[in-house]
Design a protein around this motif. Structure first.
Motif, PDB file in Angstrom:
ATOM      1  N   GLU A  27       0.836  -1.203   0.000  1.00 34.32           N
ATOM      2  CA  GLU A  27       0.000   0.000   0.000  1.00 34.32           C
ATOM      3  C   GLU A  27       0.877   1.261   0.000  1.00 34.32           C
ATOM      4  N   LEU A  28       1.930   1.216   0.803  1.00 34.03           N
ATOM      5  CA  LEU A  28       2.799   2.383   0.923  1.00 34.03           C
ATOM      6  C   LEU A  28       3.620   2.613  -0.338  1.00 34.03           C
ATOM      7  N   GLU A  29       3.942   1.538  -1.047  1.00 31.11           N
ATOM      8  CA  GLU A  29       4.725   1.672  -2.270  1.00 31.11           C
ATOM      9  C   GLU A  29       3.876   2.126  -3.450  1.00 31.11           C
ATOM     10  N   TYR A  30       2.554   2.099  -3.265  1.00 28.16           N
ATOM     11  CA  TYR A  30       1.652   2.357  -4.378  1.00 28.16           C
ATOM     12  C   TYR A  30       1.947   3.673  -5.086  1.00 28.16           C
ATOM     13  N   LYS A  31       2.281   4.715  -4.307  1.00 25.89           N
ATOM     14  CA  LYS A  31       2.490   6.028  -4.928  1.00 25.89           C
ATOM     15  C   LYS A  31       3.753   6.076  -5.786  1.00 25.89           C
ATOM     16  N   PHE A  32       4.607   5.041  -5.697  1.00 30.75           N
ATOM     17  CA  PHE A  32       5.802   5.024  -6.525  1.00 30.75           C
ATOM     18  C   PHE A  32       5.607   4.220  -7.804  1.00 30.75           C
ATOM     19  N   LEU A  33       4.345   3.835  -8.070  1.00 28.90           N
ATOM     20  CA  LEU A  33       4.064   3.115  -9.306  1.00 28.90           C
ATOM     21  C   LEU A  33       3.678   4.102 -10.395  1.00 28.90           C
ATOM     22  N   LEU A  34       4.007   3.759 -11.625  1.00 26.65           N
ATOM     23  CA  LEU A  34       3.470   4.540 -12.728  1.00 26.65           C
ATOM     24  C   LEU A  34       2.874   3.585 -13.744  1.00 26.65           C
ATOM     25  N   THR A  72      -0.888  -2.620 -21.148  1.00 29.48           N
ATOM     26  CA  THR A  72      -0.690  -1.718 -20.013  1.00 29.48           C
ATOM     27  C   THR A  72      -0.348  -2.471 -18.733  1.00 29.48           C
ATOM     28  N   TRP A  73       0.479  -1.879 -17.879  1.00 25.64           N
ATOM     29  CA  TRP A  73       0.829  -2.478 -16.590  1.00 25.64           C
ATOM     30  C   TRP A  73       1.319  -1.386 -15.635  1.00 25.64           C
ATOM     31  N   ASN A  74       1.376  -1.741 -14.347  1.00 27.73           N
ATOM     32  CA  ASN A  74       1.932  -0.833 -13.336  1.00 27.73           C
ATOM     33  C   ASN A  74       3.415  -1.111 -13.191  1.00 27.73           C
ATOM     34  N   ALA A  75       4.221  -0.079 -13.351  1.00 30.85           N
ATOM     35  CA  ALA A  75       5.666  -0.237 -13.258  1.00 30.85           C
ATOM     36  C   ALA A  75       6.178   0.418 -11.988  1.00 30.85           C
ATOM     37  N   LYS A  76       7.274  -0.127 -11.477  1.00 23.98           N
ATOM     38  CA  LYS A  76       7.946   0.538 -10.369  1.00 23.98           C
ATOM     39  C   LYS A  76       8.775   1.666 -10.974  1.00 23.98           C
ATOM     40  N   GLU A  77       8.544   2.862 -10.481  1.00 28.41           N
ATOM     41  CA  GLU A  77       9.195   4.046 -11.044  1.00 28.41           C
ATOM     42  C   GLU A  77      10.719   3.961 -10.987  1.00 28.41           C
ATOM     43  N   SER A  78      11.206   3.168 -10.044  1.00 25.84           N
ATOM     44  CA  SER A  78      12.654   3.100  -9.843  1.00 25.84           C
ATOM     45  C   SER A  78      13.340   2.043 -10.706  1.00 25.84           C
ATOM     46  N   SER A  79      12.567   1.303 -11.532  1.00 27.39           N
ATOM     47  CA  SER A  79      13.176   0.254 -12.355  1.00 27.39           C
ATOM     48  C   SER A  79      13.191   0.631 -13.832  1.00 27.39           C
ATOM     49  N   LEU A  80      14.167   0.069 -14.522  1.00 29.88           N
ATOM     50  CA  LEU A  80      14.260   0.226 -15.968  1.00 29.88           C
ATOM     51  C   LEU A  80      13.439  -0.888 -16.615  1.00 29.88           C
ATOM     52  N   TYR A  81      12.578  -0.533 -17.574  1.00 30.01           N
ATOM     53  CA  TYR A  81      11.771  -1.523 -18.301  1.00 30.01           C
ATOM     54  C   TYR A  81      12.150  -1.493 -19.777  1.00 30.01           C
ATOM     55  N   TYR A  82      12.420  -2.657 -20.329  1.00 34.80           N
ATOM     56  CA  TYR A  82      12.788  -2.780 -21.734  1.00 34.80           C
ATOM     57  C   TYR A  82      11.641  -3.425 -22.500  1.00 34.80           C
ATOM     58  N   CYS A  83      11.424  -2.991 -23.724  1.00 37.37           N
ATOM     59  CA  CYS A  83      10.488  -3.690 -24.596  1.00 37.37           C
ATOM     60  C   CYS A  83      11.138  -3.904 -25.941  1.00 37.37           C
ATOM     61  N   ARG A  84      10.654  -4.955 -26.625  1.00 43.67           N
ATOM     62  CA  ARG A  84      11.049  -5.132 -28.013  1.00 43.67           C
ATOM     63  C   ARG A  84       9.793  -5.461 -28.793  1.00 43.67           C
ATOM     64  N   ALA A  85       9.818  -5.077 -30.065  1.00 45.66           N
ATOM     65  CA  ALA A  85       8.630  -5.266 -30.900  1.00 45.66           C
ATOM     66  C   ALA A  85       9.025  -5.871 -32.241  1.00 45.66           C
ATOM     67  N   PHE A  86       8.151  -6.745 -32.759  1.00 50.22           N
ATOM     68  CA  PHE A  86       8.289  -7.259 -34.125  1.00 50.22           C
ATOM     69  C   PHE A  86       7.007  -6.920 -34.864  1.00 50.22           C
ATOM     70  N   TRP A  87       7.155  -6.459 -36.101  1.00 53.53           N
ATOM     71  CA  TRP A  87       5.980  -6.161 -36.938  1.00 53.53           C
ATOM     72  C   TRP A  87       6.395  -6.464 -38.377  1.00 53.53           C
ATOM     73  N   GLY A  88       5.906  -7.581 -38.905  1.00 54.00           N
ATOM     74  CA  GLY A  88       6.348  -8.021 -40.224  1.00 54.00           C
ATOM     75  C   GLY A  88       7.851  -8.171 -40.240  1.00 54.00           C
TER      76      GLY A  88
END
Ligand SMILES: *[C@@H]1O[C@H](CO)[C@@H](O)[C@H](O)[C@H]1NC(C)=O
Length: 135
Positions: A27-34, A72-88
């Motif tokens: 609950e306390l960490e909630y405000k650090f989510l984006l 969509t998802w809730n991320a921890k503001e303090s972490s790095l998130y990577y994505c990769r995409a394929f399209w054709g």
């Protein structure tokens, strides 16, 4: 027979554990989510884009995102998130959340279209950050 004060003292641990449940660390960490949104804005009738995301310590998942869909998802503001995409025959990879860049924001929006990957913090003003690549 239990007196009224005995009952009161027996109830203290119960009340205490209930209160700490309500104020758990989650609950306390909630405000650090984006909130992260990846919106497929490719041309109508395009094949879905395959998108996979993870952070340094959490696997978010993989989606075949149709035109108009929002991954969509809730991320921890303090972490790095990577994505990769394929399209054709195209592919791309980018930082969906970058702690320094996104510090203090409530949400990060990514609009994915045929021209590339556009960042917004308000879902209305977009800045191009990355492009599709081919071999
Ligand atoms: C972002 O904006 C689009 C277009 O105005 C809207 O359809 C969509 O619901 C918005 N998404 C969020 C999460 O606010």
């Amino acid at each position: 027979m239990l007196s009224r004060s005995h009952i009161f003292f027996l109830l203290i641990p119960v009340l205490f554990s209930f209160t700490s449940m309500l104020c758990s660390s989650d609950e306390l960490e909630y405000k650090f989510l984006l909130r992260v949104h990846i919106i497929n804005a490719l041309p109508q009738n395009s094949k879905p884009a395959n998108i996979e995301c993870k952070s340094t310590d959490t696997y978010i998942g993989e989606r075949n995102l149709n035109v108009g869909d929002d991954f969509t998802w809730n991320a921890k503001e303090s972490s790095l998130y990577y994505c990769r995409a394929f399209w054709g025959r195209f592919f791309a990879s980018w930082h969906a959340v970058q702690p320094k860049r996104d510090d203090g924001k409530a949400a990060v929006f990514w609009l994915v279209n045929e021209h590339g990957f556009f960042l917004s913090w308000d879902n209305s003003t977009w800045v191009k950050k990355s492009v599709w690549e081919t071999e």
